[in-house]
Write an enzyme that holds these catalytic residues in place. Structure first.
Site, PDB file in Angstrom:
ATOM      1  N   ASP A  39       0.806  -1.119   0.009  1.00 20.56           N
ATOM      2  CA  ASP A  39       0.034   0.136   0.034  1.00 20.56           C
ATOM      3  C   ASP A  39       0.765   1.343  -0.142  1.00 20.56           C
ATOM      4  O   ASP A  39       0.923   1.993   0.987  1.00 20.56           O
ATOM      5  CB  ASP A  39      -0.990  -0.114   1.221  1.00 20.56           C
ATOM      6  CG  ASP A  39      -1.727  -1.317   1.095  1.00 20.56           C
ATOM      7  OD1 ASP A  39      -2.198  -1.735   0.187  1.00 20.56           O
ATOM      8  OD2 ASP A  39      -2.246  -1.621   2.200  1.00 20.56           O
ATOM      9  N   THR A  62      -2.474  -5.449  -4.262  1.00 21.77           N
ATOM     10  CA  THR A  62      -2.393  -3.794  -4.504  1.00 21.77           C
ATOM     11  C   THR A  62      -3.688  -3.062  -4.368  1.00 21.77           C
ATOM     12  O   THR A  62      -4.721  -3.693  -4.210  1.00 21.77           O
ATOM     13  CB  THR A  62      -2.140  -3.714  -6.184  1.00 21.77           C
ATOM     14  OG1 THR A  62      -3.287  -4.182  -6.951  1.00 21.77           O
ATOM     15  CG2 THR A  62      -0.587  -4.131  -6.535  1.00 21.77           C
ATOM     16  N   ASP A  92      -7.146  -5.220  -4.808  1.00 22.51           N
ATOM     17  CA  ASP A  92      -8.068  -5.261  -3.857  1.00 22.51           C
ATOM     18  C   ASP A  92      -9.074  -4.044  -4.034  1.00 22.51           C
ATOM     19  O   ASP A  92      -9.086  -3.056  -3.179  1.00 22.51           O
ATOM     20  CB  ASP A  92      -7.178  -4.940  -2.407  1.00 22.51           C
ATOM     21  CG  ASP A  92      -8.145  -5.060  -1.241  1.00 22.51           C
ATOM     22  OD1 ASP A  92      -9.360  -5.309  -1.347  1.00 22.51           O
ATOM     23  OD2 ASP A  92      -7.344  -4.816   0.046  1.00 22.51           O
ATOM     24  N   LYS A  94     -12.494  -4.145  -4.065  1.00 23.36           N
ATOM     25  CA  LYS A  94     -13.675  -4.001  -3.128  1.00 23.36           C
ATOM     26  C   LYS A  94     -15.096  -3.441  -3.921  1.00 23.36           C
ATOM     27  O   LYS A  94     -15.350  -2.388  -3.594  1.00 23.36           O
ATOM     28  CB  LYS A  94     -13.645  -3.293  -1.923  1.00 23.36           C
ATOM     29  CG  LYS A  94     -12.238  -3.983  -0.989  1.00 23.36           C
ATOM     30  CD  LYS A  94     -12.464  -3.231   0.368  1.00 23.36           C
ATOM     31  CE  LYS A  94     -11.560  -3.859   1.335  1.00 23.36           C
ATOM     32  NZ  LYS A  94      -9.895  -3.731   0.784  1.00 23.36           N
ATOM     33  N   PHE A  95     -15.120  -4.083  -5.335  1.00 22.82           N
ATOM     34  CA  PHE A  95     -16.237  -3.627  -6.136  1.00 22.82           C
ATOM     35  C   PHE A  95     -17.702  -3.465  -5.056  1.00 22.82           C
ATOM     36  O   PHE A  95     -17.807  -4.515  -4.301  1.00 22.82           O
ATOM     37  CB  PHE A  95     -16.396  -4.558  -7.074  1.00 22.82           C
ATOM     38  CG  PHE A  95     -15.207  -4.441  -8.077  1.00 22.82           C
ATOM     39  CD1 PHE A  95     -15.473  -2.951  -9.065  1.00 22.82           C
ATOM     40  CD2 PHE A  95     -14.368  -5.287  -8.375  1.00 22.82           C
ATOM     41  CE1 PHE A  95     -14.308  -3.189  -9.840  1.00 22.82           C
ATOM     42  CE2 PHE A  95     -13.260  -5.212  -9.248  1.00 22.82           C
ATOM     43  CZ  PHE A  95     -13.607  -4.019  -9.994  1.00 22.82           C
ATOM     44  N   ALA A  96     -18.392  -2.699  -5.357  1.00 22.85           N
ATOM     45  CA  ALA A  96     -19.694  -2.529  -4.585  1.00 22.85           C
ATOM     46  C   ALA A  96     -20.633  -1.914  -5.183  1.00 22.85           C
ATOM     47  O   ALA A  96     -21.777  -1.236  -4.370  1.00 22.85           O
ATOM     48  CB  ALA A  96     -19.348  -1.710  -3.157  1.00 22.85           C
ATOM     49  N   ASP A  97     -21.136  -2.014  -6.386  1.00 19.70           N
ATOM     50  CA  ASP A  97     -22.105  -1.434  -7.110  1.00 19.70           C
ATOM     51  C   ASP A  97     -22.942  -2.628  -8.141  1.00 19.70           C
ATOM     52  O   ASP A  97     -22.617  -3.590  -7.902  1.00 19.70           O
ATOM     53  CB  ASP A  97     -21.478  -0.306  -8.213  1.00 19.70           C
ATOM     54  CG  ASP A  97     -22.226   1.024  -8.373  1.00 19.70           C
ATOM     55  OD1 ASP A  97     -23.626   0.784  -8.524  1.00 19.70           O
ATOM     56  OD2 ASP A  97     -21.817   1.920  -8.376  1.00 19.70           O
ATOM     57  N   TYR A 220      -5.021  -6.506  14.691  1.00 18.61           N
ATOM     58  CA  TYR A 220      -4.166  -7.600  14.042  1.00 18.61           C
ATOM     59  C   TYR A 220      -4.063  -8.748  14.837  1.00 18.61           C
ATOM     60  O   TYR A 220      -4.330  -8.652  16.098  1.00 18.61           O
ATOM     61  CB  TYR A 220      -2.523  -6.936  14.200  1.00 18.61           C
ATOM     62  CG  TYR A 220      -2.342  -5.981  13.196  1.00 18.61           C
ATOM     63  CD1 TYR A 220      -2.417  -6.173  11.823  1.00 18.61           C
ATOM     64  CD2 TYR A 220      -2.041  -4.634  13.516  1.00 18.61           C
ATOM     65  CE1 TYR A 220      -2.202  -5.094  10.872  1.00 18.61           C
ATOM     66  CE2 TYR A 220      -1.678  -3.528  12.677  1.00 18.61           C
ATOM     67  CZ  TYR A 220      -1.810  -4.013  11.234  1.00 18.61           C
ATOM     68  OH  TYR A 220      -1.475  -3.042  10.222  1.00 18.61           O
TER      69      TYR A 220
HETATM   70  P1  BMP Z   1      -2.087  -3.591   7.210  1.00 17.29           P
HETATM   71  O1  BMP Z   1      -1.607  -4.810   7.421  1.00 17.29           O
HETATM   72  O2  BMP Z   1      -0.974  -2.525   6.821  1.00 17.29           O
HETATM   73  O3  BMP Z   1      -2.785  -3.261   8.065  1.00 17.29           O
HETATM   74  O4  BMP Z   1      -2.731  -3.574   5.589  1.00 17.29           O
HETATM   75  C1  BMP Z   1      -4.034  -4.676   5.456  1.00 17.29           C
HETATM   76  C2  BMP Z   1      -4.535  -4.388   4.144  1.00 17.29           C
HETATM   77  O5  BMP Z   1      -5.537  -5.183   3.697  1.00 17.29           O
HETATM   78  C3  BMP Z   1      -4.945  -2.869   3.461  1.00 17.29           C
HETATM   79  O6  BMP Z   1      -4.743  -2.881   2.149  1.00 17.29           O
HETATM   80  C4  BMP Z   1      -6.465  -3.162   3.634  1.00 17.29           C
HETATM   81  O7  BMP Z   1      -7.063  -2.249   2.875  1.00 17.29           O
HETATM   82  C5  BMP Z   1      -6.542  -4.554   3.555  1.00 17.29           C
HETATM   83  N1  BMP Z   1      -7.796  -4.971   4.358  1.00 17.29           N
HETATM   84  C6  BMP Z   1      -8.001  -5.023   5.664  1.00 17.29           C
HETATM   85  O8  BMP Z   1      -7.169  -4.627   6.305  1.00 17.29           O
HETATM   86  N2  BMP Z   1      -9.184  -5.661   6.172  1.00 17.29           N
HETATM   87  C7  BMP Z   1     -10.205  -6.055   5.761  1.00 17.29           C
HETATM   88  O9  BMP Z   1     -11.156  -6.471   6.316  1.00 17.29           O
HETATM   89  C8  BMP Z   1     -10.151  -6.066   4.131  1.00 17.29           C
HETATM   90  C9  BMP Z   1      -9.037  -5.545   3.503  1.00 17.29           C
HETATM   91  O10 BMP Z   1      -8.895  -5.524   2.347  1.00 17.29           O
END
Ligand code: BMP
Length: 282
Positions: A39, A62, A92, A94-97, A220
């Protein structure tokens, strides 16, 4: 038996969706269930991270719309890296329409996502027409789609009957385009019954070994919690891997930062694979 008891290789062999089959084969070949989420907002950093972690990942995720200097050359270089290092690409989006709109967003515009991304994802909020629309573009190209059945962020509304509706939509999908989920748990076996009908892959973000969350609701868990305890298939790690590039020191000494990125990639790859080995029956 439960999908969590099966090897990635045996699942690849019976996987009908081409993109998911390639992903499972790649996981087995490289002994990596790690997807790195890159990202970053410029081409150079995106390509440098992909080149650094490429040998250790099965998949690069991506957000192509955050890249300020995006052009088709980026796509060509990313594709070249995916061949050089043997990984797949997951936009990534995330289509939503509604179906008609997402079919245009997926095929066209500046990014032409379907032309280069093996896997993409969608919310089921608009109903199953979103699958019909995306599948009309992606299925002929051998692409795969994940439904966002659960999200990692605090207070997410993706739960209960909504999550179950995503599972039903994936299980009942007749286009062959839906190949799994973004989810936090083995949602296709949430009733405690093994899913013997259709192999569905579960990719899980919100993975970190050093911190519990961020200031904007991200949460996390460790690779072991995600793969072994929760039965998911792929860990998605963003800042846990590329984070050193974003610090002031990382901006000053990029080479040192990239070396740290590579090292974190190896660390998460090992943790993810150990968790997988630990969940397989003795
Ligand atoms: P990070 O590990 O830096 O927190 O990034 C997580 C990635 O996963 C981001 O690109 C975010 O858009 C994506 N993501 C998420 O964190 N949680 C979801 O539920 C769905 C995701 O796509």
């Amino acid at each position: 038996s439960s999908i969590t008891q099966q090897t990635y290789a045996s699942r690849a062999a019976r996987q009908p969706n081409a993109a998911a089959r390639q992903l499972l084969e790649c996981i087995e070949r490289k002994q990596s269930n790690l997807c790195v989420s890159v990202d970053v907002t410029n081409k150079r950093d995106l390509l440098d991270v992909c080149d650094a972690v490429g040998p250790d990942v099965c998949l690069i995720k991506t957000h192509i719309d955050i890249v300020s200097d995006f052009d088709m050359d980026l796509v060509e270089q990313l594709t070249a890296l995916s061949k050089k290092h043997d990984f797949l690409i997951f936009e990534d989006r995330k289509f939503a329409d509604i179906g008609n709109t997402v079919s245009l967003q997926y095929s066209s515009g500046v990014h032409r996502i379907a032309s280069w991304s093996h896997i993409t994802n969608a919310h089921l909020v608009p109903g199953p027409g979103i699958i019909t629309g995306l599948a009309s573009v992606g299925q002929p190209l051998g692409r795969g789609c994940l439904l966002l059945a659960e999200m990692s962020s605090a207070g997410a509304l993706t739960k209960g009957s909504y999550t179950q509706a995503c599972v039903e939509a994936a299980k009942n999908d007749t286009t062959g385009f839906v190949c799994g989920f973004i989810a936090m748990s083995r949602v296709d076996e949430a009733d405690g019954q093994p899913n013997t009908a259709k192999d569905l892959v579960i990719l899980t973000p919100g993975v970190g070994l050093d911190v519990k969350g961020d200031a904007m609701g991200q949460q996390y868990r460790t690779p072991d919690q995600v793969i072994r305890e929760s039965g998911c298939d792929v860990i998605i790690v963003g800042r846990g891997v590329y984070g050193s590039l974003m610090t002031p020191e990382g901006k000053q000494d990029k080479q040192a930062a990239i070396a740290k990125v590579r090292e974190q990639g190896r660390r998460y790859k090992q943790a993810g694979w150990n968790a997988y080995l630990a969940r397989l029956p003795g």
